[in-house]
Write a protein that holds these residues in place. Structure first.
Motif, mmCIF file in Angstrom:
data_model
loop_
_atom_site.group_PDB
_atom_site.id
_atom_site.type_symbol
_atom_site.label_atom_id
_atom_site.label_comp_id
_atom_site.label_asym_id
_atom_site.label_seq_id
_atom_site.Cartn_x
_atom_site.Cartn_y
_atom_site.Cartn_z
ATOM 1 N N MET A 1 0.842 -1.200 0.000
ATOM 2 C CA MET A 1 0.000 0.000 0.000
ATOM 3 C C MET A 1 0.878 1.252 0.000
ATOM 4 S SD MET A 1 -3.072 0.920 -0.072
ATOM 5 C CE MET A 1 -3.556 -0.788 0.077
ATOM 6 N N ILE A 2 0.674 2.108 -0.994
ATOM 7 C CA ILE A 2 1.546 3.265 -1.119
ATOM 8 C C ILE A 2 0.834 4.517 -0.621
ATOM 9 C CG2 ILE A 2 2.863 4.690 -2.749
ATOM 10 C CD1 ILE A 2 3.888 1.785 -2.225
ATOM 11 N N GLY A 3 1.525 5.263 0.217
ATOM 12 C CA GLY A 3 1.065 6.577 0.623
ATOM 13 C C GLY A 3 1.433 7.550 -0.481
ATOM 14 N N ALA A 4 0.429 8.240 -1.020
ATOM 15 C CA ALA A 4 0.678 9.171 -2.124
ATOM 16 C C ALA A 4 0.512 10.603 -1.634
ATOM 17 C CB ALA A 4 -0.295 8.887 -3.271
ATOM 18 N N VAL A 5 1.420 11.478 -2.059
ATOM 19 C CA VAL A 5 1.374 12.887 -1.657
ATOM 20 C C VAL A 5 1.451 13.730 -2.919
ATOM 21 C CG1 VAL A 5 2.479 14.713 -0.312
ATOM 22 C CG2 VAL A 5 2.584 12.337 0.501
ATOM 23 N N ASP A 6 0.433 14.566 -3.133
ATOM 24 C CA ASP A 6 0.413 15.457 -4.303
ATOM 25 C C ASP A 6 0.514 16.888 -3.796
ATOM 26 O OD1 ASP A 6 -0.094 16.737 -6.760
ATOM 27 O OD2 ASP A 6 -2.260 16.712 -6.364
ATOM 28 N N ILE A 7 1.653 17.534 -4.075
ATOM 29 C CA ILE A 7 1.883 18.893 -3.578
ATOM 30 C C ILE A 7 1.668 19.879 -4.720
ATOM 31 C CG2 ILE A 7 3.535 20.459 -2.493
ATOM 32 C CD1 ILE A 7 5.035 17.949 -1.476
ATOM 33 N N GLY A 8 0.606 20.659 -4.624
ATOM 34 C CA GLY A 8 0.316 21.675 -5.640
ATOM 35 C C GLY A 8 0.470 23.066 -5.047
ATOM 36 N N GLY A 9 0.281 24.069 -5.864
ATOM 37 C CA GLY A 9 0.420 25.439 -5.386
ATOM 38 C C GLY A 9 -0.664 25.836 -4.414
ATOM 39 N N THR A 10 -1.864 25.251 -4.550
ATOM 40 C CA THR A 10 -2.951 25.649 -3.666
ATOM 41 C C THR A 10 -3.310 24.587 -2.629
ATOM 42 O OG1 THR A 10 -4.558 24.859 -5.286
ATOM 43 C CG2 THR A 10 -4.029 27.189 -5.347
ATOM 44 N N SER A 66 5.196 16.642 -7.060
ATOM 45 C CA SER A 66 5.166 18.035 -6.608
ATOM 46 C C SER A 66 5.256 19.001 -7.769
ATOM 47 C CB SER A 66 6.321 18.311 -5.644
ATOM 48 O OG SER A 66 6.333 19.687 -5.282
ATOM 49 N N THR A 67 4.594 20.128 -7.607
ATOM 50 C CA THR A 67 4.713 21.207 -8.569
ATOM 51 C C THR A 67 6.156 21.696 -8.627
ATOM 52 O OG1 THR A 67 3.872 23.405 -9.131
ATOM 53 C CG2 THR A 67 4.119 22.936 -6.802
ATOM 54 N N GLY A 68 6.512 22.256 -9.755
ATOM 55 C CA GLY A 68 7.763 22.995 -9.886
ATOM 56 C C GLY A 68 9.009 22.157 -10.025
ATOM 57 N N VAL A 69 10.118 22.794 -9.841
ATOM 58 C CA VAL A 69 11.403 22.120 -9.996
ATOM 59 C C VAL A 69 11.687 21.278 -8.748
ATOM 60 C CG1 VAL A 69 13.872 22.436 -10.326
ATOM 61 C CG2 VAL A 69 12.266 24.022 -11.409
ATOM 62 N N VAL A 70 11.884 19.985 -8.967
ATOM 63 C CA VAL A 70 12.277 19.114 -7.852
ATOM 64 C C VAL A 70 13.481 18.280 -8.309
ATOM 65 C CG1 VAL A 70 9.956 18.948 -6.887
ATOM 66 C CG2 VAL A 70 10.709 17.230 -8.541
ATOM 67 N N TYR A 71 14.219 17.768 -7.357
ATOM 68 C CA TYR A 71 15.386 16.942 -7.676
ATOM 69 C C TYR A 71 15.111 15.505 -7.242
ATOM 70 C CZ TYR A 71 17.623 21.416 -8.451
ATOM 71 O OH TYR A 71 17.910 22.659 -8.929
ATOM 72 N N PRO A 72 14.701 14.653 -8.218
ATOM 73 C CA PRO A 72 14.337 13.272 -7.874
ATOM 74 C C PRO A 72 15.500 12.507 -7.252
ATOM 75 C CG PRO A 72 13.731 13.784 -10.150
ATOM 76 C CD PRO A 72 14.563 14.925 -9.656
ATOM 77 N N GLY A 73 16.717 12.856 -7.623
ATOM 78 C CA GLY A 73 17.881 12.139 -7.110
ATOM 79 C C GLY A 73 18.132 12.407 -5.638
ATOM 80 N N SER A 74 18.152 13.678 -5.254
ATOM 81 C CA SER A 74 18.431 14.020 -3.859
ATOM 82 C C SER A 74 17.160 14.044 -3.021
ATOM 83 C CB SER A 74 19.106 15.392 -3.779
ATOM 84 O OG SER A 74 18.188 16.403 -4.177
ATOM 85 N N GLY A 75 16.013 14.250 -3.682
ATOM 86 C CA GLY A 75 14.751 14.351 -2.954
ATOM 87 C C GLY A 75 14.420 15.751 -2.477
ATOM 88 N N ALA A 76 15.164 16.742 -2.987
ATOM 89 C CA ALA A 76 14.963 18.121 -2.497
ATOM 90 C C ALA A 76 14.098 18.942 -3.459
ATOM 91 C CB ALA A 76 16.315 18.802 -2.323
ATOM 92 N N PHE A 77 13.469 19.965 -2.904
ATOM 93 C CA PHE A 77 12.775 20.952 -3.729
ATOM 94 C C PHE A 77 13.807 21.875 -4.357
ATOM 95 C CE2 PHE A 77 9.373 20.194 -0.512
ATOM 96 C CZ PHE A 77 8.384 19.768 -1.375
ATOM 97 N N GLY A 78 13.564 22.235 -5.637
ATOM 98 C CA GLY A 78 14.374 23.265 -6.278
ATOM 99 C C GLY A 78 13.705 24.613 -6.106
ATOM 100 N N ASP A 79 13.910 25.462 -7.089
ATOM 101 C CA ASP A 79 13.349 26.804 -7.023
ATOM 102 C C ASP A 79 11.914 26.733 -7.520
ATOM 103 O OD1 ASP A 79 13.174 29.436 -6.649
ATOM 104 O OD2 ASP A 79 14.616 30.036 -8.184
ATOM 105 N N VAL A 80 10.981 26.583 -6.611
ATOM 106 C CA VAL A 80 9.583 26.385 -6.986
ATOM 107 C C VAL A 80 8.812 27.680 -6.786
ATOM 108 C CG1 VAL A 80 7.553 24.949 -6.657
ATOM 109 C CG2 VAL A 80 9.819 24.024 -6.128
ATOM 110 N N ASP A 81 8.365 28.270 -7.895
ATOM 111 C CA ASP A 81 7.612 29.532 -7.819
ATOM 112 C C ASP A 81 6.472 29.471 -6.817
ATOM 113 O OD1 ASP A 81 9.124 30.664 -9.719
ATOM 114 O OD2 ASP A 81 7.639 30.604 -11.331
ATOM 115 N N LEU A 82 5.751 28.340 -6.866
ATOM 116 C CA LEU A 82 4.521 28.249 -6.075
ATOM 117 C C LEU A 82 4.783 27.879 -4.618
ATOM 118 C CD1 LEU A 82 2.333 26.409 -8.725
ATOM 119 C CD2 LEU A 82 2.197 28.794 -8.059
#
Ligand SMILES: [Zn+2]
Length: 312
Positions: A1-10, A66-82
């Protein structure tokens, strides 16, 4: 069973998704990006715990889109406008520590592409391009069953290919990108600018214009033709470049796809003559309103179950 997380601007949506792509339970919370990452993370953790309790299941992995620039390798958020101020934070590390399971992070359009390829309209197709058209245009590319990544594992920006260099300014710095011409707001802007004469001033949305077109309104029909033309040029470029098995169409504008498909096909036939364009299917996304959540879960499967790890 997978926990899913959808991160949007709103909003942030969280749910439990089973191995067939079915959502068993879900919750939503406003993103509240200015409230800070720590606060957002705490709500993600709380919603993961509650949705797993509601569904009566144990979480065996977590997928994040997640919305915007993310780094799948490191798992970090990039420069995300939203998500101002969230840059550099690492939900993969934080959720791994909290739940002691593997966690995959992808750009949300890439996650949705994986969802449609695994459990939706693109099932069993090995070359798939997912295009979502709403207030913006997003997309993801699956080649030979694997998510296509660019250098530095970057997510390609299919919405910023130039269709008309004399077109409207785009947020990226060019003029006349696909996104500046073929989104819902672009369609509405053209209609509203041309709705003069005996028409009362009214700021109609793309969805309202599509309704008007169905009732026979002439200007609305022209707006639909124009939208189909620009959608078609973008699709034609994708078909010439990739010759995919299928382009899966999602997003709010594509709820009116029946109005556009003939026009799109006409444009594609006009210029994609050196590739077997008639073999590229145009199909509607089939995962519905939970597509992003299902896609986030599929991102985990793609990374950890299908054995499609990250390129070095
Ligand atoms: Zn652009």
């Amino acid at each position: 069973m997978i926990g899913a997380v959808d991160i949007g601007g709103t909003k942030i949506a969280v749910g439990m998704v089973d191995d067939s792509g079915k959502v068993l339970s879900k919750l939503e919370s406003p993103t509240d990006a200015p409230g800070g990452y720590a606060n957002g993370l705490a709500r993600m953790i709380e919603m993961l715990r509650r949705t797993s309790r509601d569904a009566g299941v144990e979480i065996s992995g977590i997928g994040i889109g997640s919305t915007g620039v993310v780094y799948p390798g490191s798992g970090a958020f990039g420069d995300v406008d939203l998500l101002p101020g969230w840059r550099g934070n690492n939900p993969v590390q934080d959720l791994t520590r909290e739940f002691k399971v593997t966690v995959a992070l992808e750009n949300d359009a890439d996650a949705s592409a994986l969802g449609e390829a695994g459990w939706g309209a693109g099932k069993l197709k090995s070359r798939l391009i997912y295009v979502t058209v709403g207030t913006g245009i997003g997309g993801g590319i699956i080649l030979n069953g694997q998510l296509y990544r660019g250098v530095d594992m970057a997510h390609p920006e299919i919405s910023h290919h130039v269709i008309d260099p004399s077109g409207p300014d785009c947020s990226c710095g060019y003029r006349g990108c696909w996104e500046s011409l073929a989104t819902g707001p672009a369609m509405a802007a053209w209609f509203n600018a041309n709705a003069v004469g005996d028409r009362p001033p009214q700021n109609l949305s793309a969805a309202q214009i599509c309704q008007l077109a169905k009732r026979g309104d002439e200007l609305a029909a022209r707006a639909v033709d124009r939208e189909a033309y620009y959608l078609g040029l973008g699709m034609a470029n994708l078909i010439n470049l990739f010759v995919p098995d299928v382009i899966v169409l999602g997003g709010s504008v594509m709820k009116s796809a029946a109005l556009f498909l003939d026009g799109i096909r006409k444009v594609v036939r006009q210029g994609c003559r050196f590739v077997p364009n008639e073999k590229t299917e145009l199909v509607l996304a089939s995962l519905g309103e939970d597509a992003n959540l299902i896609g986030a879960a599929r991102a985990w499967h793609h990374r950890f179950r299908q054995g499609v790890g990250l390129p070095s």
